[in-house]
Scaffold this active site. Structure first.
Site, mmCIF file in Angstrom:
data_model
loop_
_atom_site.group_PDB
_atom_site.id
_atom_site.type_symbol
_atom_site.label_atom_id
_atom_site.label_comp_id
_atom_site.label_asym_id
_atom_site.label_seq_id
_atom_site.Cartn_x
_atom_site.Cartn_y
_atom_site.Cartn_z
ATOM 1 N N LEU A 230 9.059 -0.518 7.011
ATOM 2 C CA LEU A 230 10.440 -0.171 7.690
ATOM 3 C C LEU A 230 10.782 -0.709 8.723
ATOM 4 O O LEU A 230 9.848 -1.144 9.916
ATOM 5 C CB LEU A 230 11.194 1.126 8.144
ATOM 6 C CG LEU A 230 12.806 1.716 8.622
ATOM 7 C CD1 LEU A 230 13.594 0.689 7.258
ATOM 8 C CD2 LEU A 230 12.612 2.945 9.107
ATOM 9 N N ASP A 231 11.997 -1.998 8.679
ATOM 10 C CA ASP A 231 12.562 -2.726 9.761
ATOM 11 C C ASP A 231 11.214 -3.529 10.281
ATOM 12 O O ASP A 231 11.209 -4.071 12.364
ATOM 13 C CB ASP A 231 13.186 -1.875 11.402
ATOM 14 C CG ASP A 231 14.263 -1.293 10.745
ATOM 15 O OD1 ASP A 231 15.001 -1.816 9.936
ATOM 16 O OD2 ASP A 231 14.718 -0.345 11.165
ATOM 17 N N GLU A 232 10.180 -4.085 9.909
ATOM 18 C CA GLU A 232 8.801 -4.695 10.535
ATOM 19 C C GLU A 232 8.266 -6.131 9.675
ATOM 20 O O GLU A 232 7.627 -6.703 9.862
ATOM 21 C CB GLU A 232 8.226 -4.209 10.127
ATOM 22 C CG GLU A 232 7.618 -2.539 10.912
ATOM 23 C CD GLU A 232 6.390 -1.915 11.845
ATOM 24 O OE1 GLU A 232 5.271 -2.157 10.757
ATOM 25 O OE2 GLU A 232 6.082 -0.989 11.782
#
Length: 287
Positions: A230-232
């Site tokens: 997530l969000d990486e």
């Protein structure tokens, strides 16, 4: 009658001598004319080499399979990862959105102005809010509700819609649902998200509240490719704006929306123009 068309060649490989000469010779020998060339090396000794070449070629779209087969022989000794694209063929894009409309509005507006080299084939939302916005722009709209109990059904519907419409790239314009792993794997490095934070700060939900609670003096937005973490995913573009102690959370959100829309637009534009090469969890962006 031959018609000159524009093409883009992207190359990523271990850095070594002779890459530029080999690529240039190949293009010349196959009737292409280099219009613009850009390159980058991470380390002259044990680094990686990246190149983006714009070239013209007679009847490129027709001859593309032949050109790709021939270039494979040039690429093999250098262990290249590469692609050749004919710009006359526009990528087909699907936009996912939820309730916030500013990023969706920006992309549709830029597309109508001819600033996005793509065909926006459809808009998908888990709410019905944007049907009129999409259809008034001549874009088909699909409503696919997503709840905790219907995620599998929604994923199947998304797959079906994207496949039937031959989608190349998916844009998450503030789509507030987790993208399932199956979809990420199918569209590897072809799903772009806008996160309303200057990543890696304030990952996850409600980043403006997190920023307010932390008392930051700048806020930002990040456009990145979506991966399983997530969000990486690899970051394509970021920007910031200064804030003061007088701003409340609502003020932060209002100013943040302006950054979000332009950051997402830039990232999408560069991706569609084949200016981005993903290397590990980083990107090389040729501007």
């Amino acid at each position: 009658m031959n018609q000159t068309e524009k093409g883009i060649l992207l190359v990523s490989c271990p850095d070594t001598e002779g890459i530029v000469a080999a690529v240039s010779t190949f293009l010349f020998s196959n009737g292409a004319n280099i219009v613009h060339s850009d390159q980058h090396s991470t380390d002259p000794v044990q680094g990686h080499f990246f190149m983006r070449i714009e070239f013209s070629h007679p009847n490129l779209l027709e001859k593309l399979p032949e050109l790709e087969a021939a270039f494979a022989e040039t690429a093999s000794p250098f262990s290249m990862q590469w692609s050749i694209t004919a710009t006359s063929k526009k990528p087909r894009v699907a936009i996912f959105a939820t309730k916030e409309d500013h990023c969706l509005q920006e992309l549709i507006w830029r597309w109508q102005l001819g600033e996005l080299h793509a065909e926006i084939a459809l808009v998908i939302s888990n709410h019905n809010h944007f049907r009129e916005l999409a259809e008034s722009a001549g874009i088909p709209f699909y409503h696919v509700p997503v709840t905790k109990d219907t995620k599998a059904e929604a994923t199947a519907a998304h797959f079906s819609i994207l496949e039937e419409n031959r989608i190349d790239t998916v844009i998450l314009a503030r789509y507030m649902q987790i993208i399932p792993e199956q979809l990420i794997q199918r569209y590897q490095n072809e799903i772009i998200n806008i996160h309303h934070s200057f990543l890696p700060a304030f990952i996850g939900g409600n980043p403006y509240q997190q920023a307010f609670d932390r008392g930051v003096k700048i806020i930002g937005a990040t456009a990145h490719y979506v991966n399983e973490q997530l969000d990486e995913g690899p970051i394509i573009e970021q920007d910031i704006t200064r804030i003061t102690h007088r701003y409340n959370v609502t003020d932060l959100k209002r100013h943040g929306k302006d950054i979000e829309r332009i950051v997402l637009y830039r990232a999408v534009k560069w991706h569609l123009e084949k200016r981005v090469i993903v290397h590990g969890n980083k990107t090389i962006v040729f501007q």
